[in-house]
Design a protein around this motif. Structure first.
Motif, PDB file in Angstrom:
ATOM      1  N   PRO A 263       0.828  -1.343   0.054  1.00  0.00           N
ATOM      2  CA  PRO A 263       0.007   0.012   0.010  1.00  0.00           C
ATOM      3  C   PRO A 263       0.788   1.354  -0.058  1.00  0.00           C
ATOM      4  N   LYS A 264       0.391   1.969  -0.990  1.00  0.00           N
ATOM      5  CA  LYS A 264       1.183   3.389  -0.896  1.00  0.00           C
ATOM      6  C   LYS A 264       0.103   4.481  -0.989  1.00  0.00           C
ATOM      7  N   MET A 265       0.315   5.595  -0.017  1.00  0.00           N
ATOM      8  CA  MET A 265      -1.030   6.506  -0.052  1.00  0.00           C
ATOM      9  C   MET A 265      -0.547   7.883  -0.914  1.00  0.00           C
ATOM     10  N   SER A 266      -1.690   8.087  -1.401  1.00  0.00           N
ATOM     11  CA  SER A 266      -1.334   9.381  -2.179  1.00  0.00           C
ATOM     12  C   SER A 266      -0.833  10.655  -1.208  1.00  0.00           C
TER      13      SER A 266
ATOM     14  N   ILE B 288       9.486  -9.752   9.181  1.00  0.00           N
ATOM     15  CA  ILE B 288      10.324  -9.033   8.116  1.00  0.00           C
ATOM     16  C   ILE B 288      10.883 -10.113   7.444  1.00  0.00           C
ATOM     17  N   ALA B 289      11.655 -11.001   7.791  1.00  0.00           N
ATOM     18  CA  ALA B 289      12.309 -12.148   7.207  1.00  0.00           C
ATOM     19  C   ALA B 289      11.479 -12.697   5.934  1.00  0.00           C
ATOM     20  N   TRP B 290      10.101 -13.020   6.208  1.00  0.00           N
ATOM     21  CA  TRP B 290       9.258 -13.668   5.531  1.00  0.00           C
ATOM     22  C   TRP B 290       8.754 -12.709   4.301  1.00  0.00           C
ATOM     23  N   ALA B 291       8.530 -11.373   4.544  1.00  0.00           N
ATOM     24  CA  ALA B 291       8.126 -10.318   3.637  1.00  0.00           C
ATOM     25  C   ALA B 291       8.566 -10.534   2.198  1.00  0.00           C
ATOM     26  N   PRO B 292      10.008 -10.987   1.798  1.00  0.00           N
ATOM     27  CA  PRO B 292      10.353 -11.343   0.245  1.00  0.00           C
ATOM     28  C   PRO B 292       9.490 -12.356  -0.302  1.00  0.00           C
ATOM     29  N   ALA B 293       9.207 -13.498   0.392  1.00  0.00           N
ATOM     30  CA  ALA B 293       8.189 -14.212  -0.129  1.00  0.00           C
ATOM     31  C   ALA B 293       6.843 -13.753  -0.313  1.00  0.00           C
ATOM     32  N   ALA B 294       6.317 -12.840   0.556  1.00  0.00           N
ATOM     33  CA  ALA B 294       4.935 -12.381   0.462  1.00  0.00           C
ATOM     34  C   ALA B 294       5.050 -11.685  -0.954  1.00  0.00           C
ATOM     35  N   PHE B 295       5.926 -11.087  -1.345  1.00  0.00           N
ATOM     36  CA  PHE B 295       6.194 -10.129  -2.609  1.00  0.00           C
ATOM     37  C   PHE B 295       6.683 -10.689  -3.554  1.00  0.00           C
ATOM     38  N   ALA B 296       6.783 -11.898  -3.808  1.00  0.00           N
ATOM     39  CA  ALA B 296       7.524 -12.728  -4.783  1.00  0.00           C
ATOM     40  C   ALA B 296       6.682 -12.672  -6.113  1.00  0.00           C
ATOM     41  N   PRO B 297       7.621 -12.187  -7.096  1.00  0.00           N
ATOM     42  CA  PRO B 297       6.640 -12.131  -8.394  1.00  0.00           C
ATOM     43  C   PRO B 297       5.620 -13.290  -9.051  1.00  0.00           C
ATOM     44  N   THR B 298       6.323 -14.489  -8.929  1.00  0.00           N
ATOM     45  CA  THR B 298       5.863 -15.640  -9.371  1.00  0.00           C
ATOM     46  C   THR B 298       5.618 -16.661  -8.279  1.00  0.00           C
ATOM     47  N   ALA B 299       4.907 -17.562  -8.505  1.00  0.00           N
ATOM     48  CA  ALA B 299       4.635 -18.701  -7.404  1.00  0.00           C
ATOM     49  C   ALA B 299       5.858 -19.491  -7.436  1.00  0.00           C
ATOM     50  N   ALA B 300       6.439 -19.781  -8.270  1.00  0.00           N
ATOM     51  CA  ALA B 300       8.020 -20.589  -8.475  1.00  0.00           C
ATOM     52  C   ALA B 300       8.859 -19.750  -7.686  1.00  0.00           C
ATOM     53  N   LYS B 301       9.011 -18.759  -7.626  1.00  0.00           N
ATOM     54  CA  LYS B 301      10.141 -17.767  -6.842  1.00  0.00           C
ATOM     55  C   LYS B 301       9.840 -17.846  -5.489  1.00  0.00           C
TER      56      LYS B 301
ATOM     57  N   ASP C 120      -0.489 -16.303  11.860  1.00  0.00           N
ATOM     58  CA  ASP C 120      -1.633 -16.479  11.027  1.00  0.00           C
ATOM     59  C   ASP C 120      -1.612 -15.447   9.809  1.00  0.00           C
ATOM     60  N   HIS C 121      -0.789 -14.283  10.062  1.00  0.00           N
ATOM     61  CA  HIS C 121      -0.820 -13.160   9.085  1.00  0.00           C
ATOM     62  C   HIS C 121       0.524 -13.786   8.050  1.00  0.00           C
ATOM     63  N   VAL C 122       1.508 -14.413   8.432  1.00  0.00           N
ATOM     64  CA  VAL C 122       2.389 -14.990   7.500  1.00  0.00           C
ATOM     65  C   VAL C 122       1.815 -16.006   6.790  1.00  0.00           C
ATOM     66  N   GLU C 123       1.070 -16.906   7.122  1.00  0.00           N
ATOM     67  CA  GLU C 123       0.389 -18.016   6.526  1.00  0.00           C
ATOM     68  C   GLU C 123      -0.540 -17.464   5.439  1.00  0.00           C
ATOM     69  N   LYS C 124      -1.163 -16.492   6.056  1.00  0.00           N
ATOM     70  CA  LYS C 124      -2.177 -15.836   4.925  1.00  0.00           C
ATOM     71  C   LYS C 124      -1.565 -15.378   3.560  1.00  0.00           C
TER      72      LYS C 124
ATOM     73  N   THR D  74     -15.403 -13.919  12.082  1.00  0.00           N
ATOM     74  CA  THR D  74     -16.342 -12.889  11.441  1.00  0.00           C
ATOM     75  C   THR D  74     -15.897 -11.614  10.954  1.00  0.00           C
ATOM     76  N   ARG D  75     -14.491 -11.573  11.080  1.00  0.00           N
ATOM     77  CA  ARG D  75     -13.784 -10.449  10.372  1.00  0.00           C
ATOM     78  C   ARG D  75     -14.025 -10.298   8.855  1.00  0.00           C
ATOM     79  N   PRO D  76     -13.716  -9.440   8.352  1.00  0.00           N
ATOM     80  CA  PRO D  76     -13.925  -9.307   6.995  1.00  0.00           C
ATOM     81  C   PRO D  76     -12.869  -9.850   6.106  1.00  0.00           C
ATOM     82  N   GLU D  77     -13.354 -10.391   5.052  1.00  0.00           N
ATOM     83  CA  GLU D  77     -12.161 -11.289   4.234  1.00  0.00           C
ATOM     84  C   GLU D  77     -11.530 -10.498   3.503  1.00  0.00           C
ATOM     85  N   THR D  78     -10.312 -10.285   3.592  1.00  0.00           N
ATOM     86  CA  THR D  78      -9.330  -9.294   2.872  1.00  0.00           C
ATOM     87  C   THR D  78      -8.310 -10.067   2.322  1.00  0.00           C
ATOM     88  N   PRO D  79      -7.637  -9.418   1.152  1.00  0.00           N
ATOM     89  CA  PRO D  79      -6.354 -10.135   0.453  1.00  0.00           C
ATOM     90  C   PRO D  79      -5.041 -10.481   1.337  1.00  0.00           C
ATOM     91  N   ALA D  80      -5.156  -9.577   2.387  1.00  0.00           N
ATOM     92  CA  ALA D  80      -3.844  -9.744   3.229  1.00  0.00           C
ATOM     93  C   ALA D  80      -4.224  -9.453   4.732  1.00  0.00           C
TER      94      ALA D  80
END
Ligand code: GSH
Length: 256
Positions: free
Chosen positions: A87-90, A151-164, A214-218, A250-256
Protein backbone atom coordinates in the motif's frame (compact mmCIF):
# COMPACT_ATOMS: atom_id res chain seq x y z
CA UNK A 1 -21.09 0.92 31.49
CA UNK A 2 -19.06 3.69 33.10
CA UNK A 3 -19.82 4.99 36.55
CA UNK A 4 -18.15 7.30 39.06
CA UNK A 5 -16.39 6.00 42.16
CA UNK A 6 -14.59 8.25 44.64
CA UNK A 7 -14.32 10.96 42.04
CA UNK A 8 -12.74 8.63 39.47
CA UNK A 9 -14.45 7.10 36.53
CA UNK A 10 -14.84 3.42 37.25
CA UNK A 11 -15.78 1.16 34.47
CA UNK A 12 -17.81 -1.94 34.86
CA UNK A 13 -17.08 -3.42 31.53
CA UNK A 14 -20.03 -4.98 29.69
CA UNK A 15 -17.96 -8.10 29.01
CA UNK A 16 -17.01 -8.28 32.67
CA UNK A 17 -20.63 -8.03 33.69
CA UNK A 18 -21.81 -10.64 31.25
CA UNK A 19 -18.93 -13.04 31.94
CA UNK A 20 -19.33 -12.62 35.66
CA UNK A 21 -23.06 -13.14 35.62
CA UNK A 22 -23.49 -15.56 32.83
CA UNK A 23 -21.67 -18.89 32.74
CA UNK A 24 -22.73 -19.02 29.11
CA UNK A 25 -19.77 -16.80 28.23
CA UNK A 26 -17.41 -18.33 30.79
CA UNK A 27 -15.67 -16.49 33.60
CA UNK A 28 -12.16 -15.43 32.68
CA UNK A 29 -9.49 -14.12 35.04
CA UNK A 30 -9.15 -11.25 32.58
CA UNK A 31 -12.54 -9.92 33.59
CA UNK A 32 -11.31 -9.44 37.11
CA UNK A 33 -7.97 -8.02 35.99
CA UNK A 34 -9.72 -5.43 33.89
CA UNK A 35 -12.12 -4.60 36.68
CA UNK A 36 -9.30 -4.19 39.21
CA UNK A 37 -7.27 -1.98 36.92
CA UNK A 38 -10.16 0.18 35.89
CA UNK A 39 -11.43 0.86 39.36
CA UNK A 40 -8.32 2.92 39.99
CA UNK A 41 -8.12 4.86 36.78
CA UNK A 42 -9.95 7.86 35.46
CA UNK A 43 -8.55 7.87 31.96
CA UNK A 44 -9.05 4.31 30.85
CA UNK A 45 -9.16 3.90 27.06
CA UNK A 46 -12.00 1.48 27.66
CA UNK A 47 -14.12 4.54 28.53
CA UNK A 48 -12.65 6.49 25.63
CA UNK A 49 -13.92 7.05 22.14
CA UNK A 50 -11.55 4.94 20.02
CA UNK A 51 -11.09 5.03 16.25
CA UNK A 52 -8.54 2.91 14.41
CA UNK A 53 -7.59 4.12 10.92
CA UNK A 54 -5.98 1.61 8.56
CA UNK A 55 -6.46 -0.07 5.20
CA UNK A 56 -8.99 -2.80 4.55
CA UNK A 57 -6.50 -5.54 5.36
CA UNK A 58 -5.26 -7.28 8.51
CA UNK A 59 -1.70 -6.00 8.16
CA UNK A 60 -0.23 -3.95 10.98
CA UNK A 61 -3.63 -3.10 12.47
CA UNK A 62 -4.62 -6.69 13.22
CA UNK A 63 -2.76 -7.15 16.54
CA UNK A 64 -4.37 -3.90 17.72
CA UNK A 65 -7.81 -5.12 16.70
CA UNK A 66 -7.15 -8.47 18.42
CA UNK A 67 -6.11 -6.85 21.70
CA UNK A 68 -9.18 -4.60 21.63
CA UNK A 69 -11.46 -7.55 20.91
CA UNK A 70 -9.76 -9.54 23.68
CA UNK A 71 -10.53 -6.73 26.11
CA UNK A 72 -14.06 -6.32 24.79
CA UNK A 73 -13.24 -2.69 23.99
CA UNK A 74 -15.59 -0.92 21.60
CA UNK A 75 -13.81 0.86 18.74
CA UNK A 76 -14.47 2.21 15.27
CA UNK A 77 -12.58 -0.01 12.80
CA UNK A 78 -12.09 2.46 9.91
CA UNK A 79 -10.83 0.67 6.78
CA UNK A 80 -9.77 2.67 3.73
CA UNK A 81 -9.65 0.90 0.36
CA UNK A 82 -6.22 -0.66 -0.28
CA UNK A 83 -4.20 1.68 -2.57
CA UNK A 84 -2.19 -1.07 -4.34
CA UNK A 85 0.18 -3.67 -2.97
CA UNK A 86 2.30 -2.88 -1.05
CA UNK A 87 0.00 0.00 0.00
CA UNK A 88 1.18 3.49 -0.96
CA UNK A 89 -0.89 6.51 0.01
CA UNK A 90 -1.36 9.59 -2.14
CA UNK A 91 0.46 12.73 -0.91
CA UNK A 92 -2.85 14.30 0.11
CA UNK A 93 -3.82 11.23 2.15
CA UNK A 94 -0.35 11.17 3.72
CA UNK A 95 -0.88 14.76 4.92
CA UNK A 96 -3.78 13.56 7.09
CA UNK A 97 -1.40 11.58 9.32
CA UNK A 98 1.45 12.84 11.51
CA UNK A 99 4.03 10.47 9.96
CA UNK A 100 2.24 9.92 6.67
CA UNK A 101 1.43 6.33 7.61
CA UNK A 102 -1.20 4.15 9.24
CA UNK A 103 -2.27 2.52 11.53
CA UNK A 104 -3.35 5.57 13.49
CA UNK A 105 -5.38 5.20 16.68
CA UNK A 106 -7.45 8.20 17.71
CA UNK A 107 -8.25 8.06 21.42
CA UNK A 108 -10.70 10.76 22.50
CA UNK A 109 -9.38 12.89 19.63
CA UNK A 110 -5.69 12.26 20.42
CA UNK A 111 -3.62 10.45 17.79
CA UNK A 112 -1.21 7.60 18.47
CA UNK A 113 1.02 6.01 15.81
CA UNK A 114 3.27 2.97 15.33
CA UNK A 115 1.51 -0.37 15.40
CA UNK A 116 3.60 -1.91 18.22
CA UNK A 117 3.20 1.23 20.37
CA UNK A 118 -0.57 1.23 19.86
CA UNK A 119 -0.85 -2.52 20.53
CA UNK A 120 1.24 -2.21 23.70
CA UNK A 121 -0.80 0.80 24.87
CA UNK A 122 -4.10 -1.07 24.65
CA UNK A 123 -2.53 -4.32 25.93
CA UNK A 124 -1.56 -2.50 29.12
CA UNK A 125 -5.13 -1.38 29.61
CA UNK A 126 -6.52 -4.87 28.97
CA UNK A 127 -4.39 -6.67 31.56
CA UNK A 128 -2.08 -8.19 28.95
CA UNK A 129 1.23 -6.83 30.31
CA UNK A 130 2.77 -8.43 33.41
CA UNK A 131 3.29 -6.13 36.41
CA UNK A 132 6.89 -7.36 36.83
CA UNK A 133 9.06 -5.00 34.70
CA UNK A 134 11.37 -7.81 33.56
CA UNK A 135 8.45 -9.96 32.41
CA UNK A 136 6.90 -6.92 30.71
CA UNK A 137 10.19 -6.36 28.86
CA UNK A 138 10.32 -10.04 27.93
CA UNK A 139 6.95 -9.57 26.21
CA UNK A 140 8.49 -6.65 24.26
CA UNK A 141 11.48 -8.82 23.30
CA UNK A 142 9.28 -11.66 22.03
CA UNK A 143 7.08 -9.28 20.05
CA UNK A 144 10.19 -7.70 18.48
CA UNK A 145 11.49 -11.14 17.50
CA UNK A 146 8.12 -12.01 15.96
CA UNK A 147 8.37 -8.79 13.94
CA UNK A 148 11.88 -9.79 12.81
CA UNK A 149 10.44 -13.11 11.66
CA UNK A 150 7.67 -11.33 9.74
CA UNK A 151 10.25 -9.07 8.07
CA UNK A 152 12.29 -12.14 7.12
CA UNK A 153 9.23 -13.62 5.35
CA UNK A 154 8.29 -10.40 3.52
CA UNK A 155 10.28 -11.16 0.31
CA UNK A 156 8.24 -14.37 -0.12
CA UNK A 157 5.00 -12.43 0.36
CA UNK A 158 5.97 -10.02 -2.41
CA UNK A 159 7.53 -12.63 -4.78
CA UNK A 160 6.61 -11.97 -8.43
CA UNK A 161 5.83 -15.62 -9.32
CA UNK A 162 4.62 -18.76 -7.52
CA UNK A 163 7.87 -20.57 -8.38
CA UNK A 164 9.98 -17.76 -6.94
CA UNK A 165 7.76 -17.74 -3.85
CA UNK A 166 8.31 -21.49 -3.30
CA UNK A 167 12.11 -21.09 -3.61
CA UNK A 168 12.11 -18.14 -1.22
CA UNK A 169 9.92 -20.03 1.27
CA UNK A 170 12.43 -22.91 1.37
CA UNK A 171 15.36 -20.53 1.88
CA UNK A 172 13.66 -18.40 4.51
CA UNK A 173 12.41 -21.44 6.42
CA UNK A 174 15.95 -22.89 6.51
CA UNK A 175 17.24 -19.62 7.96
CA UNK A 176 14.47 -18.74 10.39
CA UNK A 177 13.83 -22.23 11.82
CA UNK A 178 17.00 -22.67 13.91
CA UNK A 179 17.47 -18.96 14.63
CA UNK A 180 13.93 -18.14 15.77
CA UNK A 181 11.28 -20.89 15.61
CA UNK A 182 13.24 -23.58 17.47
CA UNK A 183 14.10 -21.03 20.17
CA UNK A 184 10.47 -20.06 20.71
CA UNK A 185 9.57 -23.76 20.78
CA UNK A 186 12.13 -24.41 23.51
CA UNK A 187 10.96 -21.40 25.55
CA UNK A 188 7.33 -22.56 25.50
CA UNK A 189 8.23 -26.22 26.19
CA UNK A 190 10.22 -25.10 29.24
CA UNK A 191 7.44 -22.85 30.56
CA UNK A 192 5.21 -23.80 33.49
CA UNK A 193 1.98 -23.57 31.48
CA UNK A 194 3.18 -24.98 28.17
CA UNK A 195 0.77 -22.60 26.43
CA UNK A 196 2.01 -19.07 27.20
CA UNK A 197 5.23 -17.31 26.29
CA UNK A 198 5.67 -15.30 29.50
CA UNK A 199 4.59 -16.45 32.96
CA UNK A 200 1.48 -18.59 33.25
CA UNK A 201 -1.07 -16.11 31.93
CA UNK A 202 -1.92 -14.76 28.52
CA UNK A 203 0.06 -11.66 27.53
CA UNK A 204 0.15 -9.52 24.42
CA UNK A 205 3.22 -11.55 23.32
CA UNK A 206 0.90 -14.58 22.95
CA UNK A 207 -1.70 -12.55 21.06
CA UNK A 208 1.00 -11.09 18.82
CA UNK A 209 2.36 -14.60 18.11
CA UNK A 210 -1.09 -15.81 17.05
CA UNK A 211 -1.42 -12.74 14.82
CA UNK A 212 2.09 -13.01 13.32
CA UNK A 213 1.91 -16.62 12.18
CA UNK A 214 -1.71 -16.38 11.05
CA UNK A 215 -0.67 -13.34 8.99
CA UNK A 216 2.45 -14.91 7.50
CA UNK A 217 0.44 -18.00 6.56
CA UNK A 218 -2.17 -15.81 4.88
CA UNK A 219 0.52 -13.97 2.87
CA UNK A 220 2.64 -16.91 1.74
CA UNK A 221 0.11 -19.78 1.92
CA UNK A 222 2.54 -21.84 3.99
CA UNK A 223 2.18 -22.87 7.64
CA UNK A 224 5.52 -21.72 9.04
CA UNK A 225 4.96 -23.33 12.47
CA UNK A 226 3.62 -26.68 11.30
CA UNK A 227 6.56 -28.51 12.96
CA UNK A 228 6.47 -26.47 16.17
CA UNK A 229 3.65 -27.91 18.32
CA UNK A 230 4.27 -25.69 21.35
CA UNK A 231 4.05 -22.54 19.23
CA UNK A 232 0.84 -23.98 17.77
CA UNK A 233 -0.46 -24.49 21.31
CA UNK A 234 0.12 -20.80 22.18
CA UNK A 235 -1.65 -19.70 19.00
CA UNK A 236 -4.57 -22.10 19.54
CA UNK A 237 -4.94 -20.88 23.13
CA UNK A 238 -5.24 -17.32 21.85
CA UNK A 239 -7.72 -18.19 19.11
CA UNK A 240 -9.80 -20.19 21.60
CA UNK A 241 -10.55 -17.09 23.68
CA UNK A 242 -14.27 -16.66 22.89
CA UNK A 243 -14.02 -13.02 21.72
CA UNK A 244 -11.03 -13.79 19.49
CA UNK A 245 -12.60 -16.94 18.12
CA UNK A 246 -15.64 -14.85 17.20
CA UNK A 247 -13.44 -12.14 15.66
CA UNK A 248 -11.56 -14.70 13.55
CA UNK A 249 -14.84 -16.15 12.29
CA UNK A 250 -16.50 -12.82 11.53
CA UNK A 251 -13.71 -10.40 10.52
CA UNK A 252 -13.83 -9.07 6.97
CA UNK A 253 -12.33 -11.34 4.32
CA UNK A 254 -9.41 -9.36 2.88
CA UNK A 255 -6.50 -10.08 0.52
CA UNK A 256 -3.83 -9.63 3.21
N1 GSH B 1 6.47 1.23 11.60
C1 GSH B 1 5.14 1.57 11.21
C2 GSH B 1 4.12 0.82 12.10
O1 GSH B 1 4.46 -0.26 12.60
O2 GSH B 1 3.00 1.33 12.32
C3 GSH B 1 4.97 1.25 9.74
C4 GSH B 1 3.66 1.78 9.21
C5 GSH B 1 3.50 1.45 7.73
O3 GSH B 1 4.44 1.05 7.03
N2 GSH B 1 2.26 1.64 7.24
C6 GSH B 1 1.97 1.40 5.87
C7 GSH B 1 1.53 2.69 5.23
O4 GSH B 1 0.91 3.54 5.87
C8 GSH B 1 0.81 0.43 5.73
S1 GSH B 1 1.25 -1.17 6.29
N3 GSH B 1 1.81 2.82 3.94
C9 GSH B 1 1.38 3.91 3.15
C10 GSH B 1 2.52 4.75 2.68
O5 GSH B 1 3.63 4.65 3.24
O6 GSH B 1 2.29 5.53 1.75
Amino acid sequence: ACTRLNGNIALVHPVTVSTTLSPRFGITPLSFTIQRRLLSTNNSPLCANIKLDYFNIRGLAEPIRMVLHYGGVKFEDVRSPLPGWPPKMSESDKDKYRWGQVPCAVIDGKELYQSATITRYFAGQCGLIPADPYLAALCDEYVDVQRDIMIAWAPAAFAPTAAKKRLLCDDIYRLTKPRFLDVFEKIIKGSSSGKHLVGDKMTWADIHMAYAFDHVEKLIEFDVIKDHPSMKKVCETVWNVPSLKKWKETRPETPA
